[in-house]
Design a protein around this motif. Sequence first.
Motif, PDB file in Angstrom:
ATOM      1  N   PRO A  50       0.801  -1.235   0.000  1.00  0.00           N
ATOM      2  CA  PRO A  50       0.000   0.000   0.000  1.00  0.00           C
ATOM      3  C   PRO A  50       0.832   1.282   0.000  1.00  0.00           C
ATOM      4  O   PRO A  50       0.458   2.263  -0.662  1.00  0.00           O
ATOM      5  N   HIS A  51       1.967   1.316   0.718  1.00  0.00           N
ATOM      6  CA  HIS A  51       2.735   2.563   0.769  1.00  0.00           C
ATOM      7  C   HIS A  51       3.489   2.834  -0.521  1.00  0.00           C
ATOM      8  O   HIS A  51       3.986   3.946  -0.727  1.00  0.00           O
ATOM      9  N   TYR A  52       3.574   1.864  -1.426  1.00  0.00           N
ATOM     10  CA  TYR A  52       4.190   2.112  -2.730  1.00  0.00           C
ATOM     11  C   TYR A  52       3.416   3.175  -3.512  1.00  0.00           C
ATOM     12  O   TYR A  52       3.950   3.794  -4.423  1.00  0.00           O
ATOM     13  N   ARG A  53       2.150   3.337  -3.163  1.00  0.00           N
ATOM     14  CA  ARG A  53       1.267   4.243  -3.905  1.00  0.00           C
ATOM     15  C   ARG A  53       1.858   5.639  -4.046  1.00  0.00           C
ATOM     16  O   ARG A  53       1.605   6.335  -5.042  1.00  0.00           O
ATOM     17  N   TYR A  54       2.632   6.058  -3.067  1.00  0.00           N
ATOM     18  CA  TYR A  54       3.114   7.437  -3.045  1.00  0.00           C
ATOM     19  C   TYR A  54       4.597   7.534  -3.425  1.00  0.00           C
ATOM     20  O   TYR A  54       5.245   8.553  -3.160  1.00  0.00           O
ATOM     21  N   SER A  55       5.086   6.492  -4.048  1.00  0.00           N
ATOM     22  CA  SER A  55       6.456   6.508  -4.567  1.00  0.00           C
ATOM     23  C   SER A  55       6.604   7.599  -5.623  1.00  0.00           C
ATOM     24  O   SER A  55       5.661   7.938  -6.340  1.00  0.00           O
ATOM     25  N   THR A  56       7.805   8.163  -5.709  1.00  0.00           N
ATOM     26  CA  THR A  56       8.113   9.178  -6.716  1.00  0.00           C
ATOM     27  C   THR A  56       9.373   8.751  -7.472  1.00  0.00           C
ATOM     28  O   THR A  56      10.068   7.803  -7.070  1.00  0.00           O
ATOM     29  N   PRO A  57       9.718   9.435  -8.556  1.00  0.00           N
ATOM     30  CA  PRO A  57      10.963   9.109  -9.263  1.00  0.00           C
ATOM     31  C   PRO A  57      12.199   9.233  -8.381  1.00  0.00           C
ATOM     32  O   PRO A  57      13.227   8.617  -8.676  1.00  0.00           O
ATOM     33  N   ASP A  58      12.122  10.000  -7.290  1.00  0.00           N
ATOM     34  CA  ASP A  58      13.261  10.143  -6.390  1.00  0.00           C
ATOM     35  C   ASP A  58      13.385   8.986  -5.405  1.00  0.00           C
ATOM     36  O   ASP A  58      14.470   8.743  -4.861  1.00  0.00           O
ATOM     37  N   THR A  59      12.293   8.297  -5.138  1.00  0.00           N
ATOM     38  CA  THR A  59      12.311   7.223  -4.134  1.00  0.00           C
ATOM     39  C   THR A  59      12.185   5.833  -4.736  1.00  0.00           C
ATOM     40  O   THR A  59      12.337   4.844  -4.023  1.00  0.00           O
ATOM     41  N   VAL A  60      11.923   5.735  -6.014  1.00  0.00           N
ATOM     42  CA  VAL A  60      11.530   4.458  -6.609  1.00  0.00           C
ATOM     43  C   VAL A  60      12.593   3.375  -6.489  1.00  0.00           C
ATOM     44  O   VAL A  60      12.276   2.202  -6.300  1.00  0.00           O
ATOM     45  N   TRP A  61      13.872   3.748  -6.608  1.00  0.00           N
ATOM     46  CA  TRP A  61      14.888   2.695  -6.641  1.00  0.00           C
ATOM     47  C   TRP A  61      14.980   1.933  -5.327  1.00  0.00           C
ATOM     48  O   TRP A  61      15.372   0.767  -5.306  1.00  0.00           O
ATOM     49  N   GLY A  62      14.590   2.566  -4.235  1.00  0.00           N
ATOM     50  CA  GLY A  62      14.597   1.861  -2.959  1.00  0.00           C
ATOM     51  C   GLY A  62      13.638   0.687  -2.940  1.00  0.00           C
ATOM     52  O   GLY A  62      13.876  -0.318  -2.246  1.00  0.00           O
ATOM     53  N   PHE A  63      12.558   0.780  -3.705  1.00  0.00           N
ATOM     54  CA  PHE A  63      11.595  -0.319  -3.752  1.00  0.00           C
ATOM     55  C   PHE A  63      12.133  -1.508  -4.552  1.00  0.00           C
ATOM     56  O   PHE A  63      11.623  -2.614  -4.431  1.00  0.00           O
ATOM     57  N   PHE A  64      13.135  -1.265  -5.390  1.00  0.00           N
ATOM     58  CA  PHE A  64      13.741  -2.344  -6.162  1.00  0.00           C
ATOM     59  C   PHE A  64      14.981  -2.917  -5.478  1.00  0.00           C
ATOM     60  O   PHE A  64      15.516  -3.930  -5.906  1.00  0.00           O
ATOM     61  N   GLY A  65      15.447  -2.250  -4.427  1.00  0.00           N
ATOM     62  CA  GLY A  65      16.624  -2.720  -3.722  1.00  0.00           C
ATOM     63  C   GLY A  65      17.928  -2.504  -4.460  1.00  0.00           C
ATOM     64  O   GLY A  65      18.932  -3.178  -4.191  1.00  0.00           O
ATOM     65  N   TRP A  66      17.930  -1.562  -5.398  1.00  0.00           N
ATOM     66  CA  TRP A  66      19.145  -1.299  -6.179  1.00  0.00           C
ATOM     67  C   TRP A  66      19.954  -0.186  -5.542  1.00  0.00           C
ATOM     68  O   TRP A  66      19.406   0.787  -5.026  1.00  0.00           O
ATOM     69  N   SER A  67      21.267  -0.323  -5.623  1.00  0.00           N
ATOM     70  CA  SER A  67      22.154   0.718  -5.113  1.00  0.00           C
ATOM     71  C   SER A  67      22.240   1.862  -6.114  1.00  0.00           C
ATOM     72  O   SER A  67      21.888   1.712  -7.289  1.00  0.00           O
ATOM     73  N   GLU A  68      22.759   3.006  -5.651  1.00  0.00           N
ATOM     74  CA  GLU A  68      22.947   4.146  -6.551  1.00  0.00           C
ATOM     75  C   GLU A  68      23.918   3.794  -7.671  1.00  0.00           C
ATOM     76  O   GLU A  68      23.760   4.246  -8.813  1.00  0.00           O
ATOM     77  N   GLU A  69      24.906   2.976  -7.362  1.00  0.00           N
ATOM     78  CA  GLU A  69      25.876   2.571  -8.379  1.00  0.00           C
ATOM     79  C   GLU A  69      25.213   1.725  -9.467  1.00  0.00           C
ATOM     80  O   GLU A  69      25.475   1.893 -10.667  1.00  0.00           O
ATOM     81  N   GLU A  70      24.329   0.812  -9.054  1.00  0.00           N
ATOM     82  CA  GLU A  70      23.633  -0.036 -10.024  1.00  0.00           C
ATOM     83  C   GLU A  70      22.729   0.803 -10.929  1.00  0.00           C
ATOM     84  O   GLU A  70      22.647   0.562 -12.138  1.00  0.00           O
ATOM     85  N   VAL A  71      22.070   1.788 -10.346  1.00  0.00           N
ATOM     86  CA  VAL A  71      21.186   2.649 -11.132  1.00  0.00           C
ATOM     87  C   VAL A  71      21.994   3.470 -12.130  1.00  0.00           C
ATOM     88  O   VAL A  71      21.631   3.592 -13.312  1.00  0.00           O
ATOM     89  N   ARG A  72      23.114   4.024 -11.687  1.00  0.00           N
ATOM     90  CA  ARG A  72      23.940   4.830 -12.581  1.00  0.00           C
ATOM     91  C   ARG A  72      24.508   3.994 -13.728  1.00  0.00           C
ATOM     92  O   ARG A  72      24.703   4.494 -14.838  1.00  0.00           O
ATOM     93  N   ALA A  73      24.742   2.725 -13.472  1.00  0.00           N
ATOM     94  CA  ALA A  73      25.348   1.858 -14.487  1.00  0.00           C
ATOM     95  C   ALA A  73      24.349   1.374 -15.524  1.00  0.00           C
ATOM     96  O   ALA A  73      24.733   0.891 -16.599  1.00  0.00           O
ATOM     97  N   GLY A  74      23.058   1.508 -15.240  1.00  0.00           N
ATOM     98  CA  GLY A  74      22.033   0.994 -16.151  1.00  0.00           C
ATOM     99  C   GLY A  74      21.336   2.098 -16.923  1.00  0.00           C
ATOM    100  O   GLY A  74      21.507   3.284 -16.650  1.00  0.00           O
ATOM    101  N   ASP A  75      20.537   1.682 -17.897  1.00  0.00           N
ATOM    102  CA  ASP A  75      19.746   2.617 -18.705  1.00  0.00           C
ATOM    103  C   ASP A  75      18.314   2.582 -18.197  1.00  0.00           C
ATOM    104  O   ASP A  75      17.441   1.986 -18.809  1.00  0.00           O
ATOM    105  N   PHE A  76      18.078   3.201 -17.039  1.00  0.00           N
ATOM    106  CA  PHE A  76      16.801   3.103 -16.357  1.00  0.00           C
ATOM    107  C   PHE A  76      16.068   4.438 -16.391  1.00  0.00           C
ATOM    108  O   PHE A  76      16.658   5.487 -16.141  1.00  0.00           O
ATOM    109  N   ASN A  77      14.771   4.373 -16.673  1.00  0.00           N
ATOM    110  CA  ASN A  77      13.919   5.554 -16.677  1.00  0.00           C
ATOM    111  C   ASN A  77      13.129   5.581 -15.374  1.00  0.00           C
ATOM    112  O   ASN A  77      12.244   4.741 -15.174  1.00  0.00           O
ATOM    113  N   PRO A  78      13.426   6.501 -14.459  1.00  0.00           N
ATOM    114  CA  PRO A  78      12.768   6.469 -13.148  1.00  0.00           C
ATOM    115  C   PRO A  78      11.254   6.640 -13.215  1.00  0.00           C
ATOM    116  O   PRO A  78      10.531   6.026 -12.430  1.00  0.00           O
TER     117      PRO A  78
END
Length: 446
Positions: free
Chosen positions: A186-214
């Motif tokens: 239920p709390h995922y409902r208020y996720s934003t592009p700034d918080t989304v990666w925490g729900f996937f469990g990815w580190s900042e390094e993993e996000v920077r290394a990929g071609d991901f659209n937040p």
Amino acid sequence: MNLSSMLAARNAQNKPVRVGLIGAGKFGSMILAQAKHIAGYHVVGVADLNPAKARESFKRVHWEDERFAAKSVSDAYASGTTYITDDAAELFAFDGIECVIEATGHPIAGIRHALAAIEAGKHVIMVNVEADVLCGAWLAQKAREKGVVYSMAYGDQPAAICELVDWVQASGFELVAAGKGMNFCPHYRYSTPDTVWGFFGWSEEEVRAGDFNPKMYNSFTDGTKAAIEMAAVANATGLDCPDDGLAFHPSGLQDLANVFKPQSEGGQLARAGLVDIAASREPDGRVVLNNIQYGMFVTFRAPDEYTRACFQQYGLLTDTSGWYGSMWRPFHLIGLETSVSVLSAVLRGEPTGSSTRYRADAVATAKGDFAAGDYLDGEGGFKVWAKAIPATKAAAIDALPIGLAHHIKLKRPVKRDQVISLDDVEIAADQDIFAMRAEQKRLVEG
């Protein structure tokens, strides 16, 4: 079950199925990855606003350079190669293309592309579910008038759900519910592009290394994509969305038939005949056992005691009463499977799911309290999430569709979880799309 043999027969006559693709992103790349392996399946042209990026997509999926080096659509048609352009109109204007795949992901552009293709007498495979929910029923009507097919894209979840629904009804069972799995709390409902990666469990390094659209990933996380897809399924099958939106019932494979049946029978549904989501997490975040996060499902009821006994005899997963059963597909391969839709449209004249009615909508709902003068930022953004509700309710309040909620200005304040109406916003552009929406509203089913 005979598409491959039908295609082989056409290919033997030197009459390949000729296709145009709009959008060479992830979905389009997956379409191209398989196209080169299907004899008699010719992608004549690919339109993308960024031709250089489109060429990168061809390379990424291992096309040889000479196979996408055509100088024009007619050159590609004659040589069996593929032409890349930044102008989709070239695909519509070329008579040799039989079917157009719309895979841009942009709802307004998608509607305009589909309408132009239909008016040019071409079948349309609508990957763009956002566009389909906006005006799909109206586009399907236009396609019927022109004698062409308007279809969902096989490989995407809505089309796979439609296939399961068709199986239930063609088998004579009583359809109860249909839906898909999803990673949701239920709390995922208020996720934003700034918080989304925490729900996937990815580190900042993993996000920077990929071609991901937040924003894209956030639309999956906050439930918006689920609302869009389930509204599309309702419009294709005649099922309904729950009155107050999707409930995201946690359920594993073994519990589908117990959960997705009416409350009067011990289940979680207000009534039979609804779409909803089998959440892969409990409200406290625990992972559901045997969840179907990537899958699709239907639940159904045996019409009599004999069929109920057969359910038991042949190992169907049922509820505790034995009357309700479930069927599921554990995966979907999106663009890798979309050729099935193209071949079904061209060779059989049949869609793989089509939004032939306006029965449900995905409407913009506020993620917080916002003031007049604020701008909404659309699907996957900071300001709104989509709620799937019956079309009668959406029409009654003149709700703003999620597909039209991008960069649109509020003219009065809204509260968190409020469904935003057209009266709440300033409509300054895209008048043609709003006019098409007005036409679709006339198709509303109660």
